[in-house]
Motif scaffolding. Structure first.
Motif: not given
Lengths: 365, 365
Positions: A69-81, A102-105, A209-210
């Motif tokens: 199922a995974g815990d995908s984290g807060k994902a603030v950076r993608p939301a910002l981008a 940005v997520e990859l880096v 950068c995001a």
């Protein structure tokens, strides 16, 4: 205002703005929904076994290769981008390659930092070097770094070139920050300024950068991108100040880390350096304890019981380190919001940037 | 034609074209002269202690930080990158950022590969992880990788974006090649095709990029760049075939490696996989020996005397592995030259590409 007490588990929230919880949740969810399929497709380009190692790192499969199922984290950076693309008047989708890059880096840096720091756990799971060995952690980190650039550059546009340049600059600062973090570990004293500089590099640069990358891909000029980066940079510093509070006084159930996590790792985080810089009786007592701790081996240190960490945390608090860090989060939060006043933004986008900033400082994980 | 004998130290040269030694030396020297100051300035941008660690790796200072005369290596890549710019009708100088970027990426891969492979020596010196520790090897490798992109992208031109995209693609293949190399170590049999694919990724891709990057920066179209890459790719495979010969039969004084270097590391290099694939008595004897070797610990293996490696080398030779690899170098050399026929080039540039190709296959180090 949150009440600052000596008890771990109490809210560390430095400000209590009326966060639009539902709005932020929707924003983060949109970031995940639009970004994750593209991120997965990018990772699937990696040759075996690197694709599987990366999928383990992202929490998509377990150590045996079974889907989770995974815990995908807060994902603030993608939301910002994505919001960043909308800030330039482009659709959110225009920011997706930026969000993925940005997520990859970011994850390249996690893979390498966990190995360099010897961290065995991340988000309740064994780290990649622990499961797949150091060589795979190095190699897959390298591959994610390269893939981040590839995702942007294959767009083949002038904007993609500008975005890659900003991402590269952020990556260099990320690496500088890690270099500082490593060197500080071996030093007895680190100043508050040095700590802030390190955190600006290690956390601020990529969040900045995001916050600009979507806008750049959406055709924004450099001035707009620079202002958005300023917002992101200070948001990153607020984020890290809260992280530093959570690293000592956070609730282990919420954070997924051990109690007194940063103290166990002898991290010279903001509350610690601020307490040491404050002077006074508690500060001096703390300095003596930490100087003695520094002479102990990791093994001796691990034998410490809860009480000993609680003593250190209480001294940090009495010396004013917790209070100072809360105020610092507030200052950075305010500076981030101030940056947004310098740029024309669609009203909804501005509101969402504000809501995200509030979320960053009130979170408990 | 060189005589192939069973004696180590005999020339491994697979072809003996009349190499323009003075011309090649001048070409390599020009590459070093134009590239080194820019490379040094780029490395000087790194925050301490990364600048010093990188300077040690490049051989500019010793482990104590004292300047050294240094062994700057063969410098084939910088020479190719400058020639590549001239192939597009641009001055050699136009290729310098490309040459520097390729050198930075090449050295990023050396830093990480040496750590992953546990190699303690490179060019007669202790490797970075051995002197400065694994964390610095990872970190400085990352920094050189980022710096390579930065050097190109800060040119801010469309051509620089295209060049970075090619460099990124080459870097991804470099990483793929290292992943294959690692996975082959744990396998009993590797086919000749797999070995060639790995070498194409690990050596061919970046040499190919060096051969096109100057032209791209100099304004060449994609077709020209692709043809130049094809020349560089096959040159890289010829280069690696010769390296594989030198890795077994090379003169340690010239190569700076131990006697039977690749056999000591149990490398499944071209002569070995070709010998194993050949069938026949010597091939079968070799397969039995290597299967037994695979069960030995590194410590047991290190106790081997010269005679035991000589036995293995002789079997590889009798099975035809040495001969096949010599012929492979010749084939790749010819294919590289063939690619040059497909593109218009200034006569002097063509001659120099030919001379460099000859040099690559006749070198003894």
């Amino acid at each position: 205002m949150s009440t600052i007490t000596e008890n771990r588990g109490d809210p560390v929230t430095p400000v209590t703005p009326a966060v639009d919880t539902a709005g932020v949740a929707a924003l983060l969810e949109r970031g995940r929904t639009l970004t994750t399929p593209v991120l997965r497709a990018a990772v699937a380009r990696l040759a075996p076994p690197m694709d599987a190692v990366a999928s383990y790192h992202f929490g998509w499969i377990d150590a045996e290769g079974r889907p989770t199922a995974g815990d995908s984290g807060k994902a603030v950076r993608p939301a910002l981008a994505l919001l960043s693309a909308e800030a330039a008047g482009a659709p959110a989708e225009a920011g997706v390659p930026g969000a993925v890059a940005v997520e990859l880096v970011h994850n390249f840096s996690l893979l390498h930092d966990d190995l360099m720091d010897g961290d065995e756990q991340r988000r309740h799971r064994d780290t990649v070097w622990k499961v797949h060995g150091p060589a795979q952690a190095i190699l897959v980190g390298d591959a994610l770094f390269a893939l981040g650039n590839e995702i942007l550059l294959e767009l083949g546009t002038v904007e993609a070139g500008r975005a890659t340049r900003r991402l590269t600059a952020a990556t260099r600062r990320l690496i500088d920050g890690q270099a500082q973090d490593i060197s500080y570990e071996h030093r007895e004293r680190v100043s508050v300024e040095e700590c802030l500089e390190m955190e600006g590099n290690k956390t601020g640069a990529l969040l900045a950068c995001a916050t600009s990358i979507g806008a750049v891909l959406g055709g924004a000029d450099d001035r707009t991108a620079d202002i958005l980066e300023r917002y992101g940079h200070h948001l990153g510093l607020a984020f890290q100040a809260v992280d530093d509070l959570l690293g000592i006084w956070g609730d282990p159930v919420a954070t997924g880390k051990q109690t007194w996590s940063d103290l166990r790792q002898r991290k010279k985080s903001l509350p610690v350096v601020a307490a040491l810089a404050a002077g006074g009786q508690a500060s001096e007592q703390l300095a003596e304890l930490l100087a003695a701790d520094a002479k102990k081996s990791d093994a001796e240190f691990m034998d410490f019981d809860e009480e000993e960490f609680a003593t250190r945390a209480a001294l940090i608090e009495r010396a004013g380190g917790r209070d100072w860090t809360s105020q610092e989060a507030r200052r950075q939060h305010a500076t981030a919001l101030g940056a947004l006043d310098e740029v024309e933004l669609p009203a909804r986008v501005r509101e969402q940037f504000l809501a995200l900033a509030d979320f960053v400082v009130v979170r408990e994980r």
